[in-house]
Design a protein around this motif. Structure first.
Motif, short mmCIF file in Angstrom:
data_model
loop_
_atom_site.label_atom_id
_atom_site.label_comp_id
_atom_site.label_asym_id
_atom_site.label_seq_id
_atom_site.Cartn_x
_atom_site.Cartn_y
_atom_site.Cartn_z
N ASN A 37 -4.58 7.51 10.17
CA ASN A 37 -3.66 7.44 9.03
C ASN A 37 -3.24 8.84 8.58
OD1 ASN A 37 -3.03 4.63 8.03
ND2 ASN A 37 -5.25 4.47 8.26
N TRP A 55 -7.02 9.89 -0.83
CA TRP A 55 -7.26 8.44 -0.88
C TRP A 55 -7.74 7.94 0.49
CZ3 TRP A 55 -5.30 4.28 1.83
CH2 TRP A 55 -5.62 3.02 1.32
N ILE A 56 -7.08 8.41 1.56
CA ILE A 56 -7.45 8.00 2.92
C ILE A 56 -8.93 8.34 3.17
CG2 ILE A 56 -7.16 8.53 5.39
CD1 ILE A 56 -4.13 8.95 4.78
N ASN A 57 -9.31 9.55 2.77
CA ASN A 57 -10.68 9.97 3.04
C ASN A 57 -11.71 9.18 2.25
OD1 ASN A 57 -10.14 11.84 5.04
ND2 ASN A 57 -9.61 13.42 3.53
N SER A 58 -11.37 8.82 1.01
CA SER A 58 -12.36 8.06 0.25
C SER A 58 -12.36 6.60 0.68
CB SER A 58 -12.11 8.19 -1.25
OG SER A 58 -10.94 7.51 -1.61
N LYS A 59 -11.19 6.07 1.03
CA LYS A 59 -11.10 4.66 1.42
C LYS A 59 -11.72 4.41 2.80
CE LYS A 59 -9.35 0.39 1.27
NZ LYS A 59 -9.76 -0.59 0.26
N PHE A 60 -11.44 5.29 3.72
CA PHE A 60 -11.88 5.07 5.10
C PHE A 60 -13.01 6.03 5.50
CE2 PHE A 60 -7.29 3.78 5.22
CZ PHE A 60 -7.52 2.41 5.30
N ASN A 113 1.40 6.34 -7.08
CA ASN A 113 0.30 7.19 -7.56
C ASN A 113 0.65 8.66 -7.44
OD1 ASN A 113 -1.06 4.84 -7.95
ND2 ASN A 113 -2.47 5.08 -6.23
N THR A 135 -2.57 11.21 -1.30
CA THR A 135 -2.76 10.15 -0.31
C THR A 135 -3.82 10.55 0.72
OG1 THR A 135 -0.53 9.31 -0.63
CG2 THR A 135 -1.60 8.77 1.47
N GLN A 150 0.94 4.02 -2.98
CA GLN A 150 0.65 5.43 -2.76
C GLN A 150 1.78 6.32 -3.30
OE1 GLN A 150 -2.07 7.11 -1.67
NE2 GLN A 150 -3.08 5.13 -1.84
N LEU A 186 0.83 -1.20 0.00
CA LEU A 186 0.00 0.00 0.00
C LEU A 186 0.87 1.26 0.00
CD1 LEU A 186 -2.69 1.42 0.14
CD2 LEU A 186 -2.74 1.03 2.60
N ALA A 214 -9.36 6.77 9.33
CA ALA A 214 -8.94 7.86 8.45
C ALA A 214 -8.13 8.90 9.23
CB ALA A 214 -10.17 8.52 7.82
#
Lengths: 169, 621
Positions: free
Chosen positions: B212, B197-202, B44, B194, B41, B37, B209
């Protein structure tokens, strides 16, 4: 698409192909062939929307004798081939023709899962309790103690029961 | 290569900023440490930043090997730079080791001038012993030649997460992002991609969120404010062709290529498969795209998957499957059925280390012989191989084009390196994609199942078409009628016709291109996933003035028509392969050239320097 059923009433004979039927004289498969043709003619289905898929064995010669789409596939895998046909075109009437060795031995896994998936296909299992095409070895439905070329002192396996397997799936 | 050096204010202090052309970073830790992961990240973010990137994920087959052991070490290497990157790099510039086992398994790949960032909290007596260290390598001086940065990642991560609702092991799972934050600072990367990404994933787990986010920032600020680092790096965006890009792995590209092929031809796509490493991600990607008229079927086994593809092709859709070598072995009989029935389908083999179960997560090219000959009887099949992750998209379209134009199964030989590796991929203009024209005979037309056109292609008549009812199968067929036929001369005729049909494909494929001078002392001939390493090595050799060129086969059966002619223009031919030499005997036998093999079977791609050394040896330099 449904030119057949829309225009003419088909007879049992219309479902027969131009191929010579090559089962042994007196084989019960003749009766099944004749009955399937007769039944299809009463269902109002069309030849071009009907697909017979078979595996390997005497029973699996069946598609050649039908004037429908047909696929004589490989040993035990007809239910998987039929799955592909049906998923690709759910409008088709898909039939699997198989035998006791094809469906319950080499293709046992596919038989179970085809039933489990419940795809609206029909499976015709010709259970003659012997391997006919390879000339007489015991099959998964042969009775215990059955003497054959490959079990000269009698089969040591107990048979399984196709309907129980089907219900269990 | 250092581009320029300057200084900037970082927090309260001044740091030297070194501009680099490219760099290689590797994260390594336990398979549960989130190294894949963290690497993804950084990939990306660097891609969004505008760098070229090339990645090499390297993970164990076990989902959770015992914690802290060598068997459980998972790594993710990526190169990013302002120039075109052909490989993820031979040597690592910055190694992030989360525990002693990761250090031990990876330190040999760290460049002599490289930086080593270690999570010193993990260097406990127990972990050292599990990794086979008698003494702590951080204390013995054995790492003195590197620039070692000891960071108490566990403690700092715990501290960063202390005001969140996470406790215990959930906190520990965030530490990869602390390390990522440090690396972001080190390379001046923006954190926003990133954080987004954290906000959309978690989004549904705000505590995760928050933790992380906090630890990522804590890592970044740790780099900025502590005096542990006196140097940081910048890497300018790459000067690449204008356009919209996205990061794409080979498996994602393959899935999108299969969809694109079906869309171009205005056909539904059917993908029948059974999960297997490293091919499963193609299924996962396709399963997300039902809106593009994609049906995925997770069959009961590999054989059923292949059989379903044959059935779906018979029924008239674009049918494909994906698997790896062991799956191909199981599918062989049903592939033979597809060849006999002459139906169009695509079979993707994402090769992995073999034989048998072999090395499921490692790369290899040892299934070429299986692809060409791994079936009973004379059963020729078109075989293609993509040369980069992005090329998987093109090759999937090419595979379906050939499958449909010639009514044949086509096998695509990808591999674990291409499948999991990523690169920036320019989103193509749809109008620029090749066309695939599908024709089916009309209802009640004059039709014979095996009457062929000038290319020897038979018609694709599909169930539901009135008047074209016909029966096909695995038994030998009579020419033209397709009726079962045991005639000896007919059999030989059909065998030759099926082979000739595959040979005819050569009239409709691109010629073999030469990279470098058209003739010279040495030609490197490759195929598949080794393209990047071979090309980079040849580029380097050329820059040193050596008379070296390369050519890469994307079509392996049939091969481009000019292959023999290209080979004949060079004094020597070298064939690098990640196997014991499977293309080599074909080239030697077919073209009568004294080609030499260069082989590696370690489950790893070629390093540029390995090929470079072999080039020099071949040229007596």
């Amino acid at each position: 698409m449904c030119a057949d059923s829309a225009t003419v009433q088909l007879t049992a004979k219309d479902f027969g192909s131009d191929q010579d039927v090559r089962w042994c004289p007196g084989c019960g498969d003749y009766a099944i062939l004749s009955q399937v043709k007769k039944v299809l003619s009463t269902l109002g289905v069309s030849r071009e929307n009907t697909v017979f898929v078979s595996g390997i064995g005497c029973s699996s010669r069946f598609p050649y004798y039908m004037n429908t789409y047909g696929f004589h596939s490989i040993h035990g895998r007809a239910p998987a081939v039929a799955t592909g046909v049906k998923v690709a075109n759910p409008e088709l009437d898909v039939w699997v023709v198989t035998g006791d060795g094809d469906a319950l031995s080499i293709g046992g896994n596919h038989f179970l899962h085809a039933i489990r998936r419940n795809l609206d296909i029909n499976i015709l299992l010709f259970n003659n309790r012997i391997y006919g095409l390879t000339k007489g070895q015991y099959s998964p439905t042969s009775p215990f103690g059955k003497r054959t070329k490959s079990s000269p002192v009698g089969s040591v396996d107990y048979p399984l029961y196709p309907l129980s397997v089907a219900i269990g799936a | 290569m250092v581009v320029k050096t300057q200084t900037e204010n970082s927090g309260q202090r001044q740091v030297e900023v070194v501009g680099l052309e490219s760099t290689v970073v590797r994260f390594c830790g336990d398979s549960g440490d989130g190294m894949q992961l963290a690497g993804t990240q950084l990939t990306n973010t660097s891609a969004i930043f505008g760098n070229d990137v090339s990645t090499l994920p390297d993970f164990p087959a076990e989902i959770r090997a015992p914690i802290g052991t060598l068997a459980g070490v998972s790594g993710f290497q990526l190169a990013f730079g302002s120039k075109k990157l052909r490989t993820p790099g031979d040597q690592v510039d910055v190694l992030i080791a989360m525990n002693p086992a990761a250090l031990k398994a990876n330190i040999a790949d760290l460049d002599g001038d490289g930086a080593l960032i270690v999570n010193e909290d993990a260097f406990t007596k127990g972990n050292l012993s599990k990794a086979g260290y008698e003494n702590n390598p951080l204390e013995t001086g054995e790492l003195d030649k590197y620039r070692v940065f000891r960071i108490p990642v566990d403690k700092l991560n715990t501290e960063a997460c202390k005001d969140t609702e996470l406790t215990g092991r959930a906190v520990g799972r965030c530490k990869n992002f602390f390390a990522l934050g440090v690396v972001y600072w080190l390379y001046g990367r923006p954190m926003e991609p990133t954080l987004d990404w954290i906000n959309s994933k978690f989004g549904s787990k705000p505590a995760v969120a928050e933790a992380n986010t906090k630890t990522l920032k804590a890592g970044y600020y740790y780099g900025e404010t502590t005096e542990i680092f006196t140097v940081k790096y910048t890497i300018a965006p790459a000067k690449i062709e204008a356009g919209r890009y996205r990061k794409l792995t080979g498996n994602e590209a393959m899935a999108l290529g299969l969809i694109a092929a079906a869309k171009i031809a205005k056909k539904p796509l059917f993908y029948g498969t059974y999960p297997i490493t490293p091919a499963s991600d193609i299924l996962h990607e396709l399963a997300r795209h039902k809106n593009y008229d994609v049906s995925t079927f997770q069959a009961e086994d590999e054989i059923a998957a292949m059989a379903s593809v044959v059935g779906a092709a018979f029924a008239g859709v674009f049918a494909a499957t994906g698997t790896s070598g062991p799956g191909i072995a199981l599918k062989a009989e049903a592939i033979g059925l597809g060849i006999m029935a002459e139906l169009p389908m695509v079979i993707v083999n994402v090769q992995r280390g073999g034989p048998s179960t072999g090395l499921p997560t490692k790369t290899e090219q040892a299934d070429l012989a299986q692809a060409l000959w791994g079936r009973n009887g004379e059963s020729p099949m078109c075989v293609l191989a993509p040369q980069s992750p992005g090329d998987c998209f093109n090759i999937a379209i090419e595979a379906f084009r050939i499958a449909v134009e010639f009514m044949t199964p086509v096998m695509v030989l990808s591999d674990g390196y291409l499948a999991n590796g990523a690169e920036p991929w320019k989103i193509p203009d749809v109008a620029s994609l090749p066309t695939i024209t599908v024709t089916h005979p009309a209802a009640n037309s004059d039709f014979q199942p095996y009457r062929r056109d000038e290319k020897l292609t038979r018609p694709w008549a599909i169930p539901g078409t009135a008047g074209l009812q016909h029966r096909i199968g695995g038994l030998e067929k009579e020419d033209i009628t397709g009726d079962v036929c045991y005639d000896p001369n007919n059999h030989e005729h059909m065998i030759k016709t099926r082979r000739k049909k595959i040979d005819n494909i050569a009239d409709f494929i691109a010629p073999l291109e030469v990279f470098g001078e058209d003739s010279g002392d040495l030609l490197l001939l490759g195929w598949g996933g080794t393209f990047g390493s071979i090309t980079a090595a040849v580029e380097k050799a050329q820059s040193e003035g050596l008379s070296v060129s390369s050519a890469h086969l994307r079509h392996l059966d049939p091969m481009p028509k000019n292959t023999g002619e290209v080979l004949s223009r060079f004094k020597k031919v070298l064939i690098p392969e990640l196997n014991m030499g499977q293309l080599l005997p074909i080239i030697r036998g077919r073209y009568l050239v004294d080609a030499v093999g260069f082989n590696k079977v370690q489950g790893k791609p070629f390093m540029i320097n390995e090929i470079m050394s072999k080039i020099k040896e071949m040229l007596g330099k």
